[in-house]
Design an enzyme around this catalytic site. Structure first.
Site, PDB file in Angstrom:
ATOM      1  CD  GLU A   1      45.951  63.162  46.901  1.00 12.47           C
ATOM      2  OE1 GLU A   1      45.916  62.321  46.236  1.00 12.47           O
ATOM      3  OE2 GLU A   1      46.965  64.089  46.822  1.00 12.47           O
TER       4      GLU A   1
ATOM      5  CB  THR B   1      44.847  64.230  43.694  1.00 11.38           C
ATOM      6  OG1 THR B   1      44.961  62.730  43.551  1.00 11.38           O
ATOM      7  CG2 THR B   1      43.799  64.852  44.508  1.00 11.38           C
TER       8      THR B   1
ATOM      9  CB  SER C   1      45.146  59.850  41.332  1.00 13.20           C
ATOM     10  OG  SER C   1      45.407  59.128  42.410  1.00 13.20           O
TER      11      SER C   1
ATOM     12  CG  ASP D   1      47.002  55.345  45.700  1.00 12.70           C
ATOM     13  OD1 ASP D   1      46.292  54.696  45.152  1.00 12.70           O
ATOM     14  OD2 ASP D   1      48.140  55.740  45.045  1.00 12.70           O
TER      15      ASP D   1
HETATM   16 ZN   LIG Z   1      47.016  54.840  43.234  1.00 12.87          ZN
END
Ligand SMILES: [Zn+2]
Length: 454
Positions: A264, A140, A87, A269
């Site tokens: 985000e 991120t 990320s 994830d």
């Molecule tokens: Zn990840």
């Protein structure tokens, strides 16, 4: 003659006006950019959520509507040092247009500080915002407003964020803002919530406080750690991603010069890392609700560029063809997946330290509605996958449980880390016409910069 001249002049003038206006609308600039990132959201994640939404819930996805009405590209994301990214590098490459080293934040491979699209927007007098369901100090959001060598330097990232003057900072990991004496993780004894207040931030910690908050700068920290998976969030004080997006848009759109907002869905994830398909789907559906908020805004303010993409794929996720019995193709078992009651986090807490085979059977039955066979319990008890390949299945139980459940749910995971699967890139609004074909994530920076006219 004079009349003819006048007519000629008038038609010439109208031609010029048409030309000016058509070139304006052709190269129309974006006053606002909303960049929405599904962390770890590969094409299979999108497809599975779409199958679930359309077949199981009878609804469609707003992201599909954006795709149909806007532009679609495929996006690759290799870094300066790896074909598989994470990320931090992915965010920085989108934010700066420079190929960087994996795990670095806002610093080029030569060690020089990079300027991000958010920082450029701020310099031009635009309002800025970062919203995530992960930590606000996670890679991120940090990739757009912080500059450190390694993404793990979250104490430093927190310090930079509260000095950044980014107008909206919403997410989790409050622990990096508090000293150890106050249940935080800071070793320097500083209380950054107080320092943020001194820097003009209004600090909020619940959905209710966020809803009421007014001011030019708001820091919302809703959990000591990451915000909860959508699957576990109901009945808590945490806002949804859509609620955070509404609040951010309401405040940022007050700026006459426009804004830059990154939103985000950070935990798609995490769910995929732990082979937790129910949490992947529910967090992706929550992301879609936030996309609806942003898309409605974009429809009302067409000088806004809405971008939806991902940073990388997580899990090597695939829909598998076969059921336990029968030889025909069947594909994903959406009914069985709809029976899952909690995220892996809740499940593993229930397991405790060293669960007995009976405990494993009981917990899987409670949370998944599945009656495990003895040999399947054994695979989990011995954590067999982790023993075979600890590099790609290193989380306790998760890989083995995911493997055991593949015949029940008919989905498979190749790794508990990231893969190089190309990503979707969707856009609508001024500048989105460049979002087609095969793109590298560094090109997204240029698309955003050009859309702003910087
Ligand atoms: Zn990840």
């Amino acid at each position: 003659m004079r009349n003819r001249l006048k007519r000629y002049f008038l038609s010439y003038l109208s031609f010029v006006i048409i030309l000016v206006f058509s070139s304006l609308s052709l190269a129309g600039q974006a006053k606002n950019i909303i960049l929405m990132i599904g962390d770890g959201m590969g094409p299979a994640h999108v497809n599975i959520a779409w199958l679930y939404a359309t077949r199981e819930l009878g609804i469609s996805l707003v992201m599909a509507e954006v795709m149909n009405n806007g532009q679609t590209a495929y996006m690759i994301n290799d870094t300066a040092d790896s074909t598989v990214t994470e990320s931090a590098a992915a965010a920085v490459q989108m934010a700066t247009g420079v190929k960087v080293l994996a795990k670095s934040i806002g610093i080029g491979p030569d060690g020089k500080t990079l300027k991000t699209i958010l920082e450029m927007a701020k310099e031009k007098g635009k309002a800025t915002g970062l919203v995530t369901t992960s930590g606000i100090t996670d890679a991120t959001p940090a990739g757009f407003a912080a500059h450190v060598k390694r993404r793990s330097e979250e104490e430093k990232i927190a310090e930079q964020l509260i000095k950044s003057d980014v107008n909206i900072l919403f997410g989790g990991r409050k622990a990096f803002f508090l000293p150890e004496a106050e249940k935080g993780r800071r070793k320097d004894g500083r209380n950054l919530l107080n320092e943020a207040r001194q820097n003009g931030y209004v600090v909020v910690e619940t959905a209710e406080e966020m809803g009421k908050a007014e001011g030019a700068k708001i820091l919302g920290l809703f959990n000591q750690g990451n915000m909860l998976f959508e699957l576990d969030r109901r009945g808590t004080t945490e806002p949804s991603l859509a609620e955070m997006t509404i609040k951010a848009l309401n405040l940022l759109s007050k700026n006459e010069n426009g804004f830059f907002l990154m939103v985000e869905a950070g935990r798609i994830d995490h769910a995929a890392h732990h082979h937790d398909i129910a949490a992947v789907i529910s967090d992706l559906l929550a992301f879609d609700e936030a996309i609806k908020v942003a898309y409605d805004f974009q429809k009302g303010y067409p000088d806004s560029l809405l971008i939806i993409t991902a940073d990388h794929e997580t899990g090597g996720l695939a829909v598998l063809p076969y059921a336990q019995t029968g030889e025909e193709y069947e594909g994903i078992n959406l009914k069985a997946i709809s029976q899952i009651k909690a995220s892996h986090e809740k499940r593993n807490k229930e397991f405790g330290k060293d669960p007995s085979p009976e405990k494993i059977k009981e917990v899987i039955k409670t949370y998944y509605g599945v009656d495990l066979k003895d040999e399947e319990v054994k695979v989990i008890k011995e954590d067999a996958l982790r023993k075979l390949d600890a590099r790609h299945f290193h989380y306790e139980w998760d890989g083995s449980i995911g493997f055991v459940l593949r015949l029940y749910h008919r989905i498979g995971w190749a790794t508990d880390s990231h893969s190089a699967t190309p990503l979707f890139l969707w856009g609508i609004g001024p500048g989105s016409e460049k979002m087609k074909g095969w793109k590298h994530n560094t090109e997204l920076f240029t698309i955003m910069k050009d859309a702003y006219g910087f």
